[in-house]
Design an enzyme around this catalytic site. Sequence first.
Site, PDB file in Angstrom:
ATOM      1  N   ALA A 126      -1.380  -7.894   5.689  1.00 33.82           N
ATOM      2  CA  ALA A 126      -0.764  -8.611   4.574  1.00 33.82           C
ATOM      3  C   ALA A 126       0.745  -8.438   4.673  1.00 33.82           C
ATOM      4  O   ALA A 126       1.247  -7.320   4.751  1.00 33.82           O
ATOM      5  CB  ALA A 126      -1.267  -8.068   3.242  1.00 33.82           C
ATOM      6  N   VAL A 129       0.817  -1.215   0.000  1.00 33.79           N
ATOM      7  CA  VAL A 129       0.000   0.000   0.000  1.00 33.79           C
ATOM      8  C   VAL A 129       0.850   1.264   0.000  1.00 33.79           C
ATOM      9  O   VAL A 129       0.403   2.315  -0.456  1.00 33.79           O
ATOM     10  CB  VAL A 129      -0.966   0.003   1.201  1.00 33.79           C
ATOM     11  N   ALA A 137       5.094  -5.256   7.369  1.00 40.20           N
ATOM     12  CA  ALA A 137       3.795  -5.350   6.699  1.00 40.20           C
ATOM     13  C   ALA A 137       3.876  -4.676   5.343  1.00 40.20           C
ATOM     14  O   ALA A 137       4.579  -3.677   5.172  1.00 40.20           O
ATOM     15  CB  ALA A 137       2.699  -4.697   7.535  1.00 40.20           C
ATOM     16  N   ASP A 138       3.147  -5.234   4.399  1.00 35.30           N
ATOM     17  CA  ASP A 138       2.993  -4.586   3.102  1.00 35.30           C
ATOM     18  C   ASP A 138       1.686  -3.815   3.025  1.00 35.30           C
ATOM     19  O   ASP A 138       1.570  -2.864   2.264  1.00 35.30           O
ATOM     20  CB  ASP A 138       3.059  -5.630   1.989  1.00 35.30           C
ATOM     21  N   ARG A 139       0.707  -4.239   3.828  1.00 37.37           N
ATOM     22  CA  ARG A 139      -0.545  -3.492   3.928  1.00 37.37           C
ATOM     23  C   ARG A 139      -1.259  -3.925   5.207  1.00 37.37           C
ATOM     24  O   ARG A 139      -1.393  -5.112   5.484  1.00 37.37           O
ATOM     25  CB  ARG A 139      -1.445  -3.742   2.720  1.00 37.37           C
TER      26      ARG A 139
END
Length: 391
Positions: A276, A98, A266-268
């Site tokens: 995620a 994100v 975290a990526d999102r």
Amino acid sequence: MTLVAITYTRGSLHILNQLLLPHQTTYDPLHSARDAWHAIHEMRVRGAPAIAIVAALSLAVELHTLATSNQLSAEPKDVGQLILEKLEFLVSSRPTAVNLAEAAGRLGRIVNGRAQVQGVGGNEVAEAYIEAAERMLDDDVRDNRAIGESGAKWVLEHAITKGSISGTGQAKVAVLTHCNTGSLATAGYGTALGVIRSLHATGSLERAYCTETRPYNQGSRLTAFELVHDNIPATLITDSMAAALLARQSAGPAQSVGVSAIIVGADRVAANGDTANKIGTYGLAVLAKYHGVKFLVAAPRTTIDMNTKTGADIVIEERPEKEVTRIRGPRDGEEGNGLGAMETITVAADGIGVWNPAFDVTPAALVDGIITEVGVVEKDGSGVFHLERIF
């Protein structure tokens, strides 16, 4: 010496090619948004904060080149449209993270605002973009250090386990981390690895454990590289060893402290706290819950997507089959003569089907806290995160 993965001066951007680590240290120049798209998609640069910064700065370099060679339109709306199209293209390089989309949206709003000012020319719109992109680099390092300090303080206050007092009487913790969340994944210092760095800096870290992180081996190639670089006491395990590690009170060389916390990046992060992150994170969270180990997510607020209500709404990127069936590295040197040429070998049966999601989603119910640059967010008495309160 500080590990630097992104080097930037106005008009020039280089990234440390992470596909060649830990065996080769090579910096690749990026001259345009297209160069950055390929670098991100090929995972020469990875980590949600890092790809957002690299994407933004690559376009800054391209705009600077166009401006200094008088190739930009004098019309502010034309330049604004060019920038928005380039940003949209960059976002398509890795859709799950994100930070990239958030940065593109924020930079787009700055550009639109500047383009609408009466009397402003195309070069001034480009300049507004370049200055905003450059600020991202400094802001990320500052935020990461704040994440590291907040996370270390929380761990020492909430995750001390039996046997965590050293012979000197100082509380020490052992921490397990997954994938790579350090200087290679950010502008510097790191998120989850930043917490580990902060614990180590205060003498509070007994040992860090890092998972291999198959199939791309970010843990063994990148996190291990950073830990060795910083002389942090650390042990590498394969992904399948995590349960055994948590099940025993002592493990590894000179280890007398059980794992107190698992800290991941975290990526999102969805509005409800569903997270995620690199494939394998969900499994670690389940193990942490079973073994009574604190499970923490470390991420800047730019990773929190309040427009995504739950993890079910997060698009999960799927990667090529060959990343699972093949592995690349240098040939082991013969008779102690060092490493040989890079080779790719196959490690799976021909014809086998492969499923290769790059990420999984950890339910908020399994997360004890989300470490941000403004503090650690915990759930309320009913088990709900209120992430809107930190914006």
